[in-house]
Design an enzyme around this catalytic site. Sequence first.
Site, PDB file in Angstrom:
ATOM      1  N   GLU A  73      40.528  45.167  40.429  1.00 18.84           N
ATOM      2  CA  GLU A  73      39.897  43.852  40.238  1.00 18.84           C
ATOM      3  C   GLU A  73      40.921  42.740  40.481  1.00 18.84           C
ATOM      4  OE1 GLU A  73      36.787  43.474  39.857  1.00 18.84           O
ATOM      5  OE2 GLU A  73      36.097  45.449  39.170  1.00 18.84           O
ATOM      6  N   CYS A  88      35.039  44.303  29.996  1.00 18.38           N
ATOM      7  CA  CYS A  88      36.115  44.495  30.983  1.00 18.38           C
ATOM      8  C   CYS A  88      36.578  43.143  31.518  1.00 18.38           C
ATOM      9  CB  CYS A  88      35.626  45.367  32.141  1.00 18.38           C
ATOM     10  SG  CYS A  88      35.317  47.070  31.657  1.00 18.38           S
ATOM     11  N   HIS A 137      38.966  49.461  37.448  1.00 15.57           N
ATOM     12  CA  HIS A 137      37.726  50.130  37.050  1.00 15.57           C
ATOM     13  C   HIS A 137      37.726  51.561  37.593  1.00 15.57           C
ATOM     14  CE1 HIS A 137      35.102  46.543  35.846  1.00 15.57           C
ATOM     15  NE2 HIS A 137      34.936  47.453  34.918  1.00 15.57           N
TER      16      HIS A 137
END
Length: 209
Positions: free
Chosen positions: A85, A149, A168
């Site tokens: 991410e 998250c 992730h």
Amino acid sequence: MEEQRKCVVVTGFGPFGEHAVNASWVAVQELEKLGLGDEVELCVYEIPVEYQTVQRLIPDIWIKHKPQLIVHVGVSGMATMVTLEKCGHNKGYQGLDNCQFCPGTQCCVEEGPECLHSAIDMDAVCKGVVEAKPDIQFTVSTDAGRYLCDFTYYTSLYKSHGKSVFVHVPPLGKPYTAAQLGQAVQAIIKVILDMLQQSEDQISCNHKH
């Protein structure tokens, strides 16, 4: 004088929803078995899926360990690859956590910027790990999902001025084993530490006139 070991903190999440066993915490436990080599002190935390705990715990971790890097690992039921991410988002948190709570303001940090990017170049990291771990598929993303998250990532980026990373992982066995997930997280961290070392070396070279 012996050089102080660099500290890396890695977090995974506890169970929530259909994830009675959270693949992110399994991956972190596998990483703990593998380690990051003798030069790196690895500290791991299992974070409960609770907004208020995250808001308290993340700043505490930064103060306690002063890590060179913090890596948060979360599970995504939609992911089929290990996903790096690039950024965390401040607003849009409407999903209830394990305590049936969500922030009244639906945001992480009042008056904070809408989006914070990691100081780590995730495209470069992805390229590095694809070469290091050809048996695992990696990708990059700019949407960590507006749940715990994303909330954790934004909180951490805000506190660390960008020295955080979020990864992730897919659920266990879809398609990767626990051992493969641990190896994937280890490979990501090693690539990042190499990149940080190179940029440090470059800075010290530039300073030697």
